[in-house]
Design a protein around this motif. Structure first.
Motif, PDB file in Angstrom:
ATOM      1  N   LEU A  26       9.858   8.023   3.120  1.00  0.00           N
ATOM      2  CA  LEU A  26      10.439   9.297   2.726  1.00  0.00           C
ATOM      3  C   LEU A  26      11.823   9.099   2.105  1.00  0.00           C
ATOM      4  O   LEU A  26      12.248   9.889   1.263  1.00  0.00           O
ATOM      5  N   VAL A  27      12.533   8.046   2.502  1.00  0.00           N
ATOM      6  CA  VAL A  27      13.851   7.732   1.938  1.00  0.00           C
ATOM      7  C   VAL A  27      13.686   6.904   0.669  1.00  0.00           C
ATOM      8  O   VAL A  27      14.299   7.191  -0.361  1.00  0.00           O
ATOM      9  N   ALA A  28      12.849   5.880   0.719  1.00  0.00           N
ATOM     10  CA  ALA A  28      12.572   5.037  -0.457  1.00  0.00           C
ATOM     11  C   ALA A  28      11.166   4.489  -0.303  1.00  0.00           C
ATOM     12  O   ALA A  28      10.839   3.858   0.706  1.00  0.00           O
ATOM     13  N   SER A  29      10.336   4.728  -1.305  1.00  0.00           N
ATOM     14  CA  SER A  29       8.960   4.237  -1.253  1.00  0.00           C
ATOM     15  C   SER A  29       8.858   2.929  -2.039  1.00  0.00           C
ATOM     16  O   SER A  29       9.649   2.666  -2.940  1.00  0.00           O
ATOM     17  N   VAL A  30       7.879   2.116  -1.653  1.00  0.00           N
ATOM     18  CA  VAL A  30       7.643   0.838  -2.334  1.00  0.00           C
ATOM     19  C   VAL A  30       6.179   0.795  -2.741  1.00  0.00           C
ATOM     20  O   VAL A  30       5.286   0.976  -1.910  1.00  0.00           O
ATOM     21  N   VAL A  31       5.936   0.543  -4.024  1.00  0.00           N
ATOM     22  CA  VAL A  31       4.588   0.322  -4.542  1.00  0.00           C
ATOM     23  C   VAL A  31       4.651  -0.983  -5.318  1.00  0.00           C
ATOM     24  O   VAL A  31       5.401  -1.100  -6.287  1.00  0.00           O
ATOM     25  N   GLY A  32       3.880  -1.960  -4.855  1.00  0.00           N
ATOM     26  CA  GLY A  32       3.977  -3.288  -5.476  1.00  0.00           C
ATOM     27  C   GLY A  32       5.366  -3.841  -5.233  1.00  0.00           C
ATOM     28  O   GLY A  32       5.782  -4.003  -4.091  1.00  0.00           O
ATOM     29  N   ASN A  33       6.104  -4.102  -6.308  1.00  0.00           N
ATOM     30  CA  ASN A  33       7.477  -4.585  -6.153  1.00  0.00           C
ATOM     31  C   ASN A  33       8.487  -3.560  -6.695  1.00  0.00           C
ATOM     32  O   ASN A  33       9.625  -3.890  -6.976  1.00  0.00           O
ATOM     33  N   VAL A  34       8.064  -2.296  -6.810  1.00  0.00           N
ATOM     34  CA  VAL A  34       8.927  -1.242  -7.355  1.00  0.00           C
ATOM     35  C   VAL A  34       9.360  -0.290  -6.248  1.00  0.00           C
ATOM     36  O   VAL A  34       8.527   0.261  -5.520  1.00  0.00           O
ATOM     37  N   VAL A  35      10.681  -0.099  -6.120  1.00  0.00           N
ATOM     38  CA  VAL A  35      11.265   0.799  -5.127  1.00  0.00           C
ATOM     39  C   VAL A  35      11.689   2.085  -5.837  1.00  0.00           C
ATOM     40  O   VAL A  35      12.363   2.032  -6.869  1.00  0.00           O
ATOM     41  N   THR A  36      11.331   3.203  -5.246  1.00  0.00           N
ATOM     42  CA  THR A  36      11.734   4.503  -5.786  1.00  0.00           C
ATOM     43  C   THR A  36      12.555   5.232  -4.728  1.00  0.00           C
ATOM     44  O   THR A  36      12.048   5.561  -3.653  1.00  0.00           O
ATOM     45  N   PRO A  37      13.873   5.488  -5.021  1.00  0.00           N
ATOM     46  CA  PRO A  37      14.690   6.284  -4.095  1.00  0.00           C
ATOM     47  C   PRO A  37      14.128   7.713  -4.034  1.00  0.00           C
ATOM     48  O   PRO A  37      13.788   8.294  -5.066  1.00  0.00           O
ATOM     49  N   ARG A  38      14.017   8.295  -2.808  1.00  0.00           N
ATOM     50  CA  ARG A  38      13.403   9.615  -2.642  1.00  0.00           C
ATOM     51  C   ARG A  38      14.390  10.654  -2.099  1.00  0.00           C
ATOM     52  O   ARG A  38      14.549  11.714  -2.676  1.00  0.00           O
ATOM     53  N   THR A  39      14.981  10.336  -0.933  1.00  0.00           N
ATOM     54  CA  THR A  39      15.932  11.265  -0.312  1.00  0.00           C
ATOM     55  C   THR A  39      17.086  10.462   0.270  1.00  0.00           C
ATOM     56  O   THR A  39      16.983   9.247   0.464  1.00  0.00           O
ATOM     57  N   ALA A  40      18.171  11.164   0.589  1.00  0.00           N
ATOM     58  CA  ALA A  40      19.353  10.493   1.143  1.00  0.00           C
ATOM     59  C   ALA A  40      19.023   9.905   2.509  1.00  0.00           C
ATOM     60  O   ALA A  40      18.277  10.480   3.298  1.00  0.00           O
ATOM     61  N   GLY A  41      19.581   8.713   2.741  1.00  0.00           N
ATOM     62  CA  GLY A  41      19.382   8.044   4.021  1.00  0.00           C
ATOM     63  C   GLY A  41      19.496   6.543   3.868  1.00  0.00           C
ATOM     64  O   GLY A  41      19.856   6.021   2.810  1.00  0.00           O
ATOM     65  N   SER A  42      19.179   5.871   4.932  1.00  0.00           N
ATOM     66  CA  SER A  42      19.232   4.413   4.950  1.00  0.00           C
ATOM     67  C   SER A  42      17.836   3.901   5.301  1.00  0.00           C
ATOM     68  O   SER A  42      17.159   4.463   6.172  1.00  0.00           O
ATOM     69  N   VAL A  43      17.405   2.849   4.630  1.00  0.00           N
ATOM     70  CA  VAL A  43      16.065   2.323   4.838  1.00  0.00           C
ATOM     71  C   VAL A  43      16.119   0.797   4.793  1.00  0.00           C
ATOM     72  O   VAL A  43      16.978   0.213   4.138  1.00  0.00           O
ATOM     73  N   SER A  44      15.208   0.192   5.502  1.00  0.00           N
ATOM     74  CA  SER A  44      15.091  -1.265   5.476  1.00  0.00           C
ATOM     75  C   SER A  44      13.893  -1.631   4.605  1.00  0.00           C
ATOM     76  O   SER A  44      12.789  -1.134   4.829  1.00  0.00           O
ATOM     77  N   ILE A  45      14.111  -2.487   3.616  1.00  0.00           N
ATOM     78  CA  ILE A  45      13.033  -2.992   2.765  1.00  0.00           C
ATOM     79  C   ILE A  45      12.756  -4.425   3.216  1.00  0.00           C
ATOM     80  O   ILE A  45      13.667  -5.255   3.255  1.00  0.00           O
ATOM     81  N   THR A  46      11.502  -4.698   3.554  1.00  0.00           N
ATOM     82  CA  THR A  46      11.120  -6.018   4.078  1.00  0.00           C
ATOM     83  C   THR A  46      10.244  -6.753   3.072  1.00  0.00           C
ATOM     84  O   THR A  46       9.269  -6.185   2.570  1.00  0.00           O
ATOM     85  N   ALA A  47      10.615  -7.995   2.807  1.00  0.00           N
ATOM     86  CA  ALA A  47       9.801  -8.885   1.959  1.00  0.00           C
ATOM     87  C   ALA A  47       9.020  -9.787   2.896  1.00  0.00           C
ATOM     88  O   ALA A  47       9.567 -10.348   3.855  1.00  0.00           O
ATOM     89  N   ARG A  48       7.726  -9.944   2.611  1.00  0.00           N
ATOM     90  CA  ARG A  48       6.913 -10.817   3.467  1.00  0.00           C
ATOM     91  C   ARG A  48       5.891 -11.589   2.647  1.00  0.00           C
ATOM     92  O   ARG A  48       5.461 -11.141   1.591  1.00  0.00           O
ATOM     93  N   GLN A  49       5.551 -12.755   3.174  1.00  0.00           N
ATOM     94  CA  GLN A  49       4.485 -13.581   2.597  1.00  0.00           C
ATOM     95  C   GLN A  49       3.689 -14.081   3.789  1.00  0.00           C
ATOM     96  O   GLN A  49       4.199 -14.803   4.638  1.00  0.00           O
ATOM     97  N   LEU A  50       2.407 -13.675   3.877  1.00  0.00           N
ATOM     98  CA  LEU A  50       1.602 -13.929   5.072  1.00  0.00           C
ATOM     99  C   LEU A  50       0.966 -15.314   5.130  1.00  0.00           C
ATOM    100  O   LEU A  50       0.342 -15.655   6.121  1.00  0.00           O
ATOM    101  N   GLY A  51       1.127 -16.107   4.082  1.00  0.00           N
ATOM    102  CA  GLY A  51       0.540 -17.441   4.092  1.00  0.00           C
ATOM    103  C   GLY A  51      -0.916 -17.411   3.662  1.00  0.00           C
ATOM    104  O   GLY A  51      -1.470 -16.369   3.324  1.00  0.00           O
ATOM    105  N   ASN A  52      -1.537 -18.586   3.671  1.00  0.00           N
ATOM    106  CA  ASN A  52      -2.956 -18.709   3.321  1.00  0.00           C
ATOM    107  C   ASN A  52      -3.520 -19.935   4.024  1.00  0.00           C
ATOM    108  O   ASN A  52      -2.960 -20.380   5.028  1.00  0.00           O
ATOM    109  N   ASP A  53      -4.584 -20.484   3.517  1.00  0.00           N
ATOM    110  CA  ASP A  53      -5.209 -21.645   4.165  1.00  0.00           C
ATOM    111  C   ASP A  53      -4.297 -22.865   4.213  1.00  0.00           C
ATOM    112  O   ASP A  53      -4.474 -23.741   5.059  1.00  0.00           O
ATOM    113  N   ASN A  54      -3.328 -22.964   3.289  1.00  0.00           N
ATOM    114  CA  ASN A  54      -2.463 -24.142   3.213  1.00  0.00           C
ATOM    115  C   ASN A  54      -1.014 -23.894   3.626  1.00  0.00           C
ATOM    116  O   ASN A  54      -0.267 -24.847   3.802  1.00  0.00           O
ATOM    117  N   TYR A  55      -0.614 -22.632   3.754  1.00  0.00           N
ATOM    118  CA  TYR A  55       0.773 -22.304   4.102  1.00  0.00           C
ATOM    119  C   TYR A  55       0.838 -21.375   5.303  1.00  0.00           C
ATOM    120  O   TYR A  55       0.076 -20.405   5.393  1.00  0.00           O
TER     121      TYR A  55
END
Length: 190
Positions: free
Chosen positions: A147-176
């Motif tokens: 509600l404060v900032a939405s994320v679709v893919g790698n694009v962030v859209t500011p929505r309303t005033a506030g503070s938000v945490s954006i988390t980057a993650r990589q879940l790994g695969n068969d080799n990582y």
């Protein structure tokens, strides 16, 4: 199993003794030899991981197969366990070892290039995130409050005033293995 040979002894005889011939079969068995394997633990890095064989007596030719029977002579690259079959390939020796396993562990990875996000306004245009995983695998993003900032893919859209945490993650695969999540705070002003 050994090789067999027929041995024939012939005595032509002379004035005092008559001719004689005796035939016997002789089996010549291969001598026992041993194989010791090393390099049975490795970490994925994209290159093949071959084990090393040492024989006793030294210097004998060894055929190494990776994986379940029938196996492959090609050393594996990807993470995982690989049963090893090693057999001596010599005319005069026999022996081997099929009790070992090569284990290629998953590699570690980290997320980089995901710096502070700072402050944005509700009126600001959507912006791109550009975190990078050292594995080269794609990074995904999540907002703690869409509600404060939405994320679709790698694009962030500011929505309303506030503070938000954006988390980057990589879940790994068969080799990582999964990378440790990296979070940055985004402040959205009215």
């Amino acid at each position: 199993p050994g090789k067999t040979a027929d041995i024939i002894a012939v005595q032509a005889g002379d004035a005092s003794f008559g001719a004689a011939e005796k035939k016997a079969t002789m089996t010549v068995a291969k001598a026992a030899a041993t194989v010791s394997l090393s390099g049975l633990a490795a970490t994925y890095d994209g290159s093949p991981k071959a084990v090393t064989a040492v024989t006793s007596p030294n210097g004998l030719k060894v055929n190494i197969l990776y994986g379940v029977a029938p196996g492959s002579a090609t050393a594996p690259t990807n993470a995982g366990p690989y049963p090893i079959s090693a057999s001596i390939e010599e005319n005069n020796y026999s022996g081997g070892d099929s009790s070992k396993t090569l284990v290629i562990a998953k590699a570690s990875q980290t997320i980089s290039s995901f710096g502070a996000l700072g402050t944005k306004s509700v009126a600001d245009a959507p912006f791109n995130l550009a975190a990078v995983a050292t594995s080269g695998l794609p990074v995904s993003y999540a907002s703690s409050n869409p509600l404060v900032a939405s994320v679709v893919g790698n694009v962030v859209t500011p929505r309303t005033a506030g503070s938000v945490s954006i988390t980057a993650r990589q879940l790994g695969n068969d080799n990582y293995n999964a990378a440790t999540d990296v979070s940055q705070t985004l402040v959205v002003e009215p």
